[in-house]
Design a protein around this motif. Structure first.
Motif, PDB file in Angstrom:
ATOM      1  N   LEU A   1       0.805  -1.234   0.000  1.00 32.44           N
ATOM      2  CA  LEU A   1       0.000   0.000   0.000  1.00 32.44           C
ATOM      3  C   LEU A   1       0.829   1.271   0.000  1.00 32.44           C
ATOM      4  O   LEU A   1       0.294   2.354  -0.231  1.00 32.44           O
ATOM      5  CB  LEU A   1      -0.931   0.019   1.217  1.00 32.44           C
ATOM      6  CG  LEU A   1      -2.076  -0.973   1.191  1.00 32.44           C
ATOM      7  CD1 LEU A   1      -2.827  -0.930   2.502  1.00 32.44           C
ATOM      8  CD2 LEU A   1      -3.012  -0.676   0.035  1.00 32.44           C
ATOM      9  N   LYS A   2       2.110   1.190   0.270  1.00 35.11           N
ATOM     10  CA  LYS A   2       2.942   2.388   0.408  1.00 35.11           C
ATOM     11  C   LYS A   2       2.911   3.277  -0.824  1.00 35.11           C
ATOM     12  O   LYS A   2       2.917   4.495  -0.707  1.00 35.11           O
ATOM     13  CB  LYS A   2       4.367   2.004   0.771  1.00 35.11           C
ATOM     14  CG  LYS A   2       4.472   1.518   2.195  1.00 35.11           C
ATOM     15  CD  LYS A   2       5.886   1.229   2.602  1.00 35.11           C
ATOM     16  CE  LYS A   2       5.875   0.731   4.038  1.00 35.11           C
ATOM     17  NZ  LYS A   2       7.188   0.450   4.543  1.00 35.11           N
ATOM     18  N   GLN A   3       2.842   2.701  -1.982  1.00 35.42           N
ATOM     19  CA  GLN A   3       2.831   3.495  -3.212  1.00 35.42           C
ATOM     20  C   GLN A   3       1.538   4.282  -3.410  1.00 35.42           C
ATOM     21  O   GLN A   3       1.490   5.209  -4.208  1.00 35.42           O
ATOM     22  CB  GLN A   3       3.079   2.599  -4.414  1.00 35.42           C
ATOM     23  CG  GLN A   3       1.949   1.608  -4.677  1.00 35.42           C
ATOM     24  CD  GLN A   3       2.258   0.694  -5.843  1.00 35.42           C
ATOM     25  OE1 GLN A   3       3.214   0.898  -6.561  1.00 35.42           O
ATOM     26  NE2 GLN A   3       1.428  -0.319  -6.025  1.00 35.42           N
ATOM     27  N   HIS A   4       0.493   3.945  -2.687  1.00 36.11           N
ATOM     28  CA  HIS A   4      -0.800   4.608  -2.857  1.00 36.11           C
ATOM     29  C   HIS A   4      -1.029   5.755  -1.871  1.00 36.11           C
ATOM     30  O   HIS A   4      -2.041   6.436  -1.958  1.00 36.11           O
ATOM     31  CB  HIS A   4      -1.931   3.582  -2.742  1.00 36.11           C
ATOM     32  CG  HIS A   4      -1.838   2.500  -3.774  1.00 36.11           C
ATOM     33  ND1 HIS A   4      -2.068   2.717  -5.114  1.00 36.11           N
ATOM     34  CD2 HIS A   4      -1.490   1.196  -3.655  1.00 36.11           C
ATOM     35  CE1 HIS A   4      -1.890   1.594  -5.778  1.00 36.11           C
ATOM     36  NE2 HIS A   4      -1.544   0.663  -4.923  1.00 36.11           N
ATOM     37  N   LEU A   5      -0.109   5.954  -0.944  1.00 33.52           N
ATOM     38  CA  LEU A   5      -0.214   7.074  -0.009  1.00 33.52           C
ATOM     39  C   LEU A   5       0.707   8.193  -0.469  1.00 33.52           C
ATOM     40  O   LEU A   5       1.897   7.963  -0.688  1.00 33.52           O
ATOM     41  CB  LEU A   5       0.195   6.639   1.400  1.00 33.52           C
ATOM     42  CG  LEU A   5      -0.941   6.423   2.380  1.00 33.52           C
ATOM     43  CD1 LEU A   5      -1.788   5.259   1.966  1.00 33.52           C
ATOM     44  CD2 LEU A   5      -0.427   6.267   3.758  1.00 33.52           C
TER      45      LEU A   5
END
Length: 180
Positions: free
Chosen positions: A123-127
């Motif tokens: 999920l890191k790329q979506h924040l």
């Protein structure tokens, strides 16, 4: 000659009895062999999120989230425990002005917060890196109470943390549902 007949019968018996034992042994080895953990896939469907989080966040859009049992892979080869804990974590957009409407309520007393911790790597790329997150323990308590009251018994008991970015109308949610 009678000795030869005894050996043949014994070999036949061992062949007939040994083959099923080998088959059962191979099957048990397959079932008990450690499997690599399955990584949950990032989901983008909105139905489950809007059903659980919509009553107190409003309509969500453009979501990236994960939902998984924190105890293990949950495949059909594991024995289920007496309860399960499902983590639902992700980020979604609120309707225009939705984050400001929630954070602007004085009874929740929102304050600046750091970036989400313990975020799954997927999920890191979506924040967004430059997000200005705001958090309120009072809103968390309100949302968890609303989720428990609005949910059905099959939805579990929620415990969650919510962060808002008013500039982007984003909400980061990290909710744990206990099913007993």
């Amino acid at each position: 000659m009678d000795t030869q007949r005894g050996r043949t019968d014994r070999r036949t018996f061992l062949l007939i009895a040994g083959l099923p034992l080998l088959t059962v042994g191979a099957g048990m080895t397959y079932l008990l062999w450690p499997q690599p953990p399955r990584r949950p896939e990032v989901r983008t469907d909105l139905g489950p999120l809007n059903r659980r989080l919509g009553p107190f966040l409003g309509e969500l859009s453009d979501a990236h989230w994960l939902g998984y049992d924190i105890e293990g892979p949950g495949d059909d080869r594991s024995i289920p425990g007496p309860d399960s804990r499902i983590r639902v974590v992700g980020v979604a957009h609120l309707a225009a002005g939705g984050a400001a409407a929630i954070t602007g309520k004085p009874d929740h007393a929102f304050a600046a917060a750091g970036a989400p911790s313990d975020l799954p790597a997927a999920l890191k790329q979506h924040l967004p890196a430059a997000a200005s997150w705001q958090h309120s323990p009072a809103f968390d308590a309100h949302a968890n109470g609303q989720g428990a009251a609005a949910g059905q018994a099959s939805d579990g008991i929620p415990t969650g943390r919510y962060l808002f970015d008013t500039a982007r109308d984003l909400v980061h949610f990290d909710v744990l549902y206990l099913f007993t």
